[in-house]
Scaffold this active site. Sequence first.
Site, short mmCIF file in Angstrom:
data_model
loop_
_atom_site.label_atom_id
_atom_site.label_comp_id
_atom_site.label_asym_id
_atom_site.label_seq_id
_atom_site.Cartn_x
_atom_site.Cartn_y
_atom_site.Cartn_z
CE LYS A 148 -5.25 -5.28 8.77
NZ LYS A 148 -5.32 -5.53 7.33
C1 E4P Z 1 -2.58 -6.25 5.66
O1 E4P Z 1 -2.82 -6.38 6.83
C2 E4P Z 1 -2.47 -4.94 4.99
O2 E4P Z 1 -3.69 -4.30 4.95
C3 E4P Z 1 -1.90 -5.15 3.61
O3 E4P Z 1 -0.74 -5.96 3.73
C4 E4P Z 1 -1.60 -3.88 2.85
O4 E4P Z 1 -0.92 -4.22 1.67
P1 E4P Z 1 -0.70 -3.19 0.44
O5 E4P Z 1 0.18 -2.09 0.91
O6 E4P Z 1 -0.08 -4.03 -0.63
O7 E4P Z 1 -2.08 -2.69 0.08
#
Ligand code: E4P
Length: 220
Positions: free
Chosen positions: A87
């Site tokens: 990622k």
């Molecule tokens: C996943 O890949 C993201 O990092 C995550 O969904 C972020 O979610 P949030 O905005 O609830 O922290």
Amino acid sequence: MKFFIDTANLDQIREAYEMGILDGVTTNPSLMAKEGIKGVQNQHEHYIRICQLVGGDVSAEVIATDYNGMIEEGTILAGLDPHIVVKVPCTTDGIKALRYFSDKGIRTNCTLIFSTGQALLAAKAGATYVSPFVGRLDDIGEDGVALVGNIVEMLRYYDFPTQVLAASIRNSHHIVQCVDMGTDVVTCPLEAIKGLLNHPLTDAGLARFLEDYRKNNEKN
Ligand code: E4P
């Protein structure tokens, strides 16, 4: 359409897996911190545990923000398990890193996407997934679901193989809305997944069936 769970919590991952609907997991540094996973070695071991549990794509985020650091860290992460997806944040160095990983056959998830233009650059650089953040856009009065729709349309129009991974999902309604937009993947908290099952007519219908069965089968 794939379901990922958005957590580093092993119990929640196991519960979603045991429902038989789980295709993968997304994590981020905040979710790892929430589980109290400290230190690089422990984090790597945690990623491996998640991969063994799920047997699907598991996004592990780089901490480095410079190109060389991302390459070094992402290469190590990808080597932990074949299910790891590296990622990478949607920055200039991140886009360069996506191209590097794509050329090496390492799968990637470009995170922190808040515009169609960012998704376009990530797809051009060969990202496997792009992650528009629905909830965080809604939080500032913008329309996160509409962005998912725009990105789906743009990627399909130009025939990019990149998949849209709707992230920052806050509730069951977000999931249904993103599915309506044609998203390839949603990554969600466990409660939002379970919330899809709730319907008062299902509860009432089941109670009625059981009551009719009981009446029909009670002894005279
Ligand atoms: C996943 O890949 C993201 O990092 C995550 O969904 C972020 O979610 P949030 O905005 O609830 O922290």
